[in-house]
Design a protein around this motif. Sequence first.
Motif, PDB file in Angstrom:
ATOM      1  N   ASP A   1     -27.471  41.439 -11.117  1.00  0.00           N
ATOM      2  CA  ASP A   1     -28.169  42.478 -11.871  1.00  0.00           C
ATOM      3  C   ASP A   1     -27.805  42.316 -13.354  1.00  0.00           C
ATOM      4  O   ASP A   1     -26.626  42.226 -13.704  1.00  0.00           O
ATOM      5  CB  ASP A   1     -27.757  43.864 -11.371  1.00  0.00           C
ATOM      6  CG  ASP A   1     -28.723  44.953 -11.822  1.00  0.00           C
ATOM      7  OD1 ASP A   1     -29.180  44.897 -12.976  1.00  0.00           O
ATOM      8  OD2 ASP A   1     -29.003  45.857 -11.014  1.00  0.00           O
TER       9      ASP A   1
ATOM     10  N   THR B   1     -27.866  46.859 -14.817  1.00  0.00           N
ATOM     11  CA  THR B   1     -26.789  47.763 -14.416  1.00  0.00           C
ATOM     12  C   THR B   1     -25.495  46.967 -14.385  1.00  0.00           C
ATOM     13  O   THR B   1     -25.189  46.272 -13.405  1.00  0.00           O
ATOM     14  CB  THR B   1     -27.085  48.376 -13.034  1.00  0.00           C
ATOM     15  OG1 THR B   1     -28.355  49.020 -13.076  1.00  0.00           O
ATOM     16  CG2 THR B   1     -26.018  49.380 -12.643  1.00  0.00           C
TER      17      THR B   1
ATOM     18  N   THR C   1     -22.976  42.271  -9.751  1.00  0.00           N
ATOM     19  CA  THR C   1     -23.594  41.935  -8.462  1.00  0.00           C
ATOM     20  C   THR C   1     -24.038  43.208  -7.759  1.00  0.00           C
ATOM     21  O   THR C   1     -23.292  44.198  -7.717  1.00  0.00           O
ATOM     22  CB  THR C   1     -22.621  41.143  -7.580  1.00  0.00           C
ATOM     23  OG1 THR C   1     -22.577  39.788  -8.038  1.00  0.00           O
ATOM     24  CG2 THR C   1     -23.077  41.127  -6.130  1.00  0.00           C
ATOM     25  N   GLN C   2     -25.240  43.156  -7.195  1.00  0.00           N
ATOM     26  CA  GLN C   2     -25.817  44.296  -6.489  1.00  0.00           C
ATOM     27  C   GLN C   2     -26.001  43.954  -5.016  1.00  0.00           C
ATOM     28  O   GLN C   2     -26.415  42.838  -4.671  1.00  0.00           O
ATOM     29  CB  GLN C   2     -27.181  44.647  -7.086  1.00  0.00           C
ATOM     30  CG  GLN C   2     -27.905  45.786  -6.378  1.00  0.00           C
ATOM     31  CD  GLN C   2     -29.398  45.774  -6.660  1.00  0.00           C
ATOM     32  OE1 GLN C   2     -30.195  45.222  -5.899  1.00  0.00           O
ATOM     33  NE2 GLN C   2     -29.788  46.378  -7.782  1.00  0.00           N
TER      34      GLN C   2
ATOM     35  N   ASN D   1     -27.984  45.567  -1.626  1.00  0.00           N
ATOM     36  CA  ASN D   1     -29.026  46.541  -1.294  1.00  0.00           C
ATOM     37  C   ASN D   1     -29.361  46.409   0.189  1.00  0.00           C
ATOM     38  O   ASN D   1     -29.688  45.318   0.666  1.00  0.00           O
ATOM     39  CB  ASN D   1     -30.275  46.274  -2.147  1.00  0.00           C
ATOM     40  CG  ASN D   1     -31.314  47.375  -2.042  1.00  0.00           C
ATOM     41  OD1 ASN D   1     -31.261  48.192  -1.130  1.00  0.00           O
ATOM     42  ND2 ASN D   1     -32.250  47.403  -2.971  1.00  0.00           N
TER      43      ASN D   1
ATOM     44  N   THR E   1     -22.337  53.305  -7.034  1.00  0.00           N
ATOM     45  CA  THR E   1     -23.099  53.448  -5.795  1.00  0.00           C
ATOM     46  C   THR E   1     -24.351  54.287  -6.017  1.00  0.00           C
ATOM     47  O   THR E   1     -24.421  55.098  -6.944  1.00  0.00           O
ATOM     48  CB  THR E   1     -22.245  54.113  -4.693  1.00  0.00           C
ATOM     49  OG1 THR E   1     -21.934  55.456  -5.099  1.00  0.00           O
ATOM     50  CG2 THR E   1     -20.977  53.347  -4.440  1.00  0.00           C
ATOM     51  N   LYS E   2     -25.318  54.090  -5.119  1.00  0.00           N
ATOM     52  CA  LYS E   2     -26.542  54.899  -5.132  1.00  0.00           C
ATOM     53  C   LYS E   2     -26.971  55.177  -3.703  1.00  0.00           C
ATOM     54  O   LYS E   2     -27.260  54.259  -2.933  1.00  0.00           O
ATOM     55  CB  LYS E   2     -27.669  54.178  -5.875  1.00  0.00           C
ATOM     56  CG  LYS E   2     -28.964  54.996  -5.955  1.00  0.00           C
ATOM     57  CD  LYS E   2     -30.052  54.261  -6.728  1.00  0.00           C
ATOM     58  CE  LYS E   2     -31.336  55.075  -6.779  1.00  0.00           C
ATOM     59  NZ  LYS E   2     -32.422  54.368  -7.522  1.00  0.00           N
TER      60      LYS E   2
ATOM     61  N   TRP F   1     -20.076  54.146 -12.539  1.00  0.00           N
ATOM     62  CA  TRP F   1     -19.061  53.090 -12.577  1.00  0.00           C
ATOM     63  C   TRP F   1     -17.678  53.718 -12.554  1.00  0.00           C
ATOM     64  O   TRP F   1     -17.347  54.587 -13.371  1.00  0.00           O
ATOM     65  CB  TRP F   1     -19.203  52.252 -13.834  1.00  0.00           C
ATOM     66  CG  TRP F   1     -20.337  51.266 -13.812  1.00  0.00           C
ATOM     67  CD1 TRP F   1     -21.475  51.303 -14.543  1.00  0.00           C
ATOM     68  CD2 TRP F   1     -20.413  50.087 -13.004  1.00  0.00           C
ATOM     69  NE1 TRP F   1     -22.281  50.229 -14.249  1.00  0.00           N
ATOM     70  CE2 TRP F   1     -21.646  49.450 -13.298  1.00  0.00           C
ATOM     71  CE3 TRP F   1     -19.583  49.500 -12.051  1.00  0.00           C
ATOM     72  CZ2 TRP F   1     -22.060  48.276 -12.692  1.00  0.00           C
ATOM     73  CZ3 TRP F   1     -19.993  48.324 -11.442  1.00  0.00           C
ATOM     74  CH2 TRP F   1     -21.202  47.723 -11.757  1.00  0.00           C
TER      75      TRP F   1
ATOM     76  N   MET G   1     -27.282  51.397  -1.967  1.00  0.00           N
ATOM     77  CA  MET G   1     -27.084  50.321  -2.922  1.00  0.00           C
ATOM     78  C   MET G   1     -25.699  50.457  -3.540  1.00  0.00           C
ATOM     79  O   MET G   1     -25.170  51.565  -3.692  1.00  0.00           O
ATOM     80  CB  MET G   1     -28.146  50.372  -4.035  1.00  0.00           C
ATOM     81  CG  MET G   1     -29.567  50.167  -3.551  1.00  0.00           C
ATOM     82  SD  MET G   1     -30.792  50.418  -4.871  1.00  0.00           S
ATOM     83  CE  MET G   1     -30.367  49.077  -5.975  1.00  0.00           C
TER      84      MET G   1
ATOM     85  N   TRP H   1     -23.068  48.397  -6.685  1.00  0.00           N
ATOM     86  CA  TRP H   1     -22.868  47.364  -7.692  1.00  0.00           C
ATOM     87  C   TRP H   1     -21.371  47.125  -7.860  1.00  0.00           C
ATOM     88  O   TRP H   1     -20.560  48.048  -7.753  1.00  0.00           O
ATOM     89  CB  TRP H   1     -23.436  47.798  -9.046  1.00  0.00           C
ATOM     90  CG  TRP H   1     -24.923  47.892  -9.117  1.00  0.00           C
ATOM     91  CD1 TRP H   1     -25.788  46.965  -9.624  1.00  0.00           C
ATOM     92  CD2 TRP H   1     -25.731  49.003  -8.707  1.00  0.00           C
ATOM     93  NE1 TRP H   1     -27.085  47.417  -9.547  1.00  0.00           N
ATOM     94  CE2 TRP H   1     -27.080  48.666  -8.991  1.00  0.00           C
ATOM     95  CE3 TRP H   1     -25.452  50.244  -8.122  1.00  0.00           C
ATOM     96  CZ2 TRP H   1     -28.132  49.522  -8.711  1.00  0.00           C
ATOM     97  CZ3 TRP H   1     -26.492  51.100  -7.835  1.00  0.00           C
ATOM     98  CH2 TRP H   1     -27.821  50.741  -8.135  1.00  0.00           C
TER      99      TRP H   1
ATOM    100  N   ASP I   1     -18.416  44.881 -10.401  1.00  0.00           N
ATOM    101  CA  ASP I   1     -18.235  44.145 -11.657  1.00  0.00           C
ATOM    102  C   ASP I   1     -16.752  44.121 -12.025  1.00  0.00           C
ATOM    103  O   ASP I   1     -15.961  44.971 -11.576  1.00  0.00           O
ATOM    104  CB  ASP I   1     -19.043  44.806 -12.778  1.00  0.00           C
ATOM    105  CG  ASP I   1     -19.384  43.831 -13.913  1.00  0.00           C
ATOM    106  OD1 ASP I   1     -18.902  42.687 -13.875  1.00  0.00           O
ATOM    107  OD2 ASP I   1     -20.138  44.226 -14.809  1.00  0.00           O
TER     108      ASP I   1
END
Length: 741
Positions: free
Chosen positions: A53, A56, A64-65, A67, A99-100, A136, A163, A165, A167
């Motif tokens: 990604d 974001t 990195t994402q 999903n 997170t989502k 984050w 989802m 992410w 980092d």
Amino acid sequence: MKTFFFPLLLIICSLSCTAQSVKKFNLDFEYLKSDTDFAKDWIQWGTYQVSIDTLTVQSGKYATQINSKNSEGEFGGVVYQISGNYEGEMIKLEGFMKTKEVKEGFAGLLLRVDGRNKILAGDNMEERKISGTTNWTKYIITFPYPKDASSILVGGILAGQGMVWFDDFKLFIDGKNIQSIQEKEKPVFKADQDDEFDSGSNVEFPALNEKLVADLELLGRIWGFMKYYHPEIGKGNFNWDYELFRMLNEYTHTSKNKKRDMILLDWIAKYGRVEVCKSCKAKASNAYLKPDLHWIQNANINQELKNQLLHVYQNRHQGEKYYLGLGPAENPEFLNENAYSDMPYPDEGFRLLSLYRYWNMIQYFFPYRYIIDENWNEILPEYIPQFLSAEDELEYEAVVLKLIGEVQDTHANLYDGNDKLNIWKGEFYPPVHVRFIEDKLVVTDYYNPELKESTGLEIGDVITHINDKPIGEIIEMIKNYYPASNEAVRMRDLSADLLRSQKDQINIKYDSGAGTKEKTLDLYKLENLDYYSLYRKNSKKSYKMLDENVGYINLKSIKTADTKKIKKDFKNTKGIIIDIRNYPSAFVPFSLGSYFVSSPTQFAKFTKFNINNPGEFTFKKGDEIPPSDQTYEKPLVVIVNEITQSSAEYTAMALRAGKNTTIIGSTTAGADGNVSPILLPGGLRTLISGIGVYYPDGTATQRIGIIPDIEVKLTIEGIRAGRDELIEKAIEIIEKKNERH
């Protein structure tokens, strides 16, 4: 000179500074693979979509994402592997995560430290139960750094839906960033430096006769015995494959037993005096399988050679071994075995090595050796001529597969390096799925529904001939090349290949129920068929309510998160059916099995091998199902058949522990237990069941399978009518049990 020197100095400084700024490990995802949208040196785990990604991010250009959307399975992850060759007391991972809408699971950083043979320590933050939507946030994992670490896994994981992410990972040992820590010096094994026979064995065999076969059998036994017992070989001081080649020419050209025995004594002496072992323990009194050393006393060799071999055994190598390790489930792990993939058709010496390697692995490490139909001691001399006479790559692959079939383990097959066998079977596949029903080859489904009309075949049609040969005749010709624990699973695997061909059409005769017919059947390349659709886990809901107020669960698409919903939705049903005519998509023996027991219940026990006394197996503590908060009191019916294999069989054992469980169907595949990979010359890879799995009373499951309480099989009549007679029988059982109560 000055005007030349100054720019050159700048260039050198620039290159030097750039090199120093490059990190050893790509833990912040900033370096990408040149050919993909994926971080360099990172590995994807699971089935979820993983991508870079650019929008974001926590810092830098990339994050990195992961999903879960439109993905099969129940988790996804990314991991980065680093050598564990460091010294220190504590290891710490720092990383950022966002997170989502994470639900039905969790998101977390992952840190795991592995030894040579097993997982030593790890944490994936599951206990922190991070879900929902979060910004984050910096997270930290820390624990003591194991002393015997061989590798470190750093990563992130998403279990459930949503989802996440990741980092800016940073890894520390004793507070020092791993990017700047020097590794310990790695041990150098002498065996790894021996390359004399990389291009061939240079062995010239004389014509085989009965005496030479007997001598080669003796050598194969001693070669394997020394490999797993002699201290110097166990330490990795000798390349044992190549040591075989160094003595074979002299050995095979000796006709007298006295001279043969002297060669063997000198060969053993070459590897040094075996000191008295003070830590070698006697064979366990409770061992259910012990090393078979009777051959030493029974062998036609002189007493000095017998004494020397027994001395090696009594003072065998202890501790870490070059060729052998302990797998995660305490199954054997065969280390430092070269597959010699650059020689697809190995020469005679390497083919003999292949036989010796496999035969001895079974002899010392196969927990079910005692239930092989053929006497394993007689297999070695039987196959020596077959391995040496294999005239090309196809014959070599075929004789290896035939040997693998002798162990009668459905886990054992050829999984790599069998390209010539695959060509022989045929690169064109049928558009229909067939199974043996009532001992006849029956059309049961279509791989691609759009091809149904063009096939001209209906579900329930019985195929009797292929290219004018009766099905039974074809089976007799090829059945030895289909390894299996029992006949039911052999026919399962064989049926999948019967309609394959090297041509794109075959002629078949079939019975449609209205008489015998004949037609030409078009075949297709594998890439043009959805060939694995019938076995692959899918996104369909794993459970539903049947009209009779009976709950139905199909483990083909089960998710761990489903078990909580199942317990809630099915608590007032008349009964539950669990269908395991498949391979479960999630591991649920405990999460689902706990619903059907009211107290802690042991349902299986296992064997383990003694790494310091190869050939010895003892029982270890079995698995126990803990009860859940509520116990389901109504009938449970579990459906199994020959497709039920390995983890599926283990799950059936767990469900059988419930007091109201009835298992129906037919005998399962009879191959349970964690597998151990085996590499053989020619780039071949196979497996064996590496641990023994038994019921608590010691009843075996290998080869036998899960025996149903009530045998129920599909019929051709039922197939043609579109009925599932096993589900019908399950409902009937539930109804009758409810009537009685």
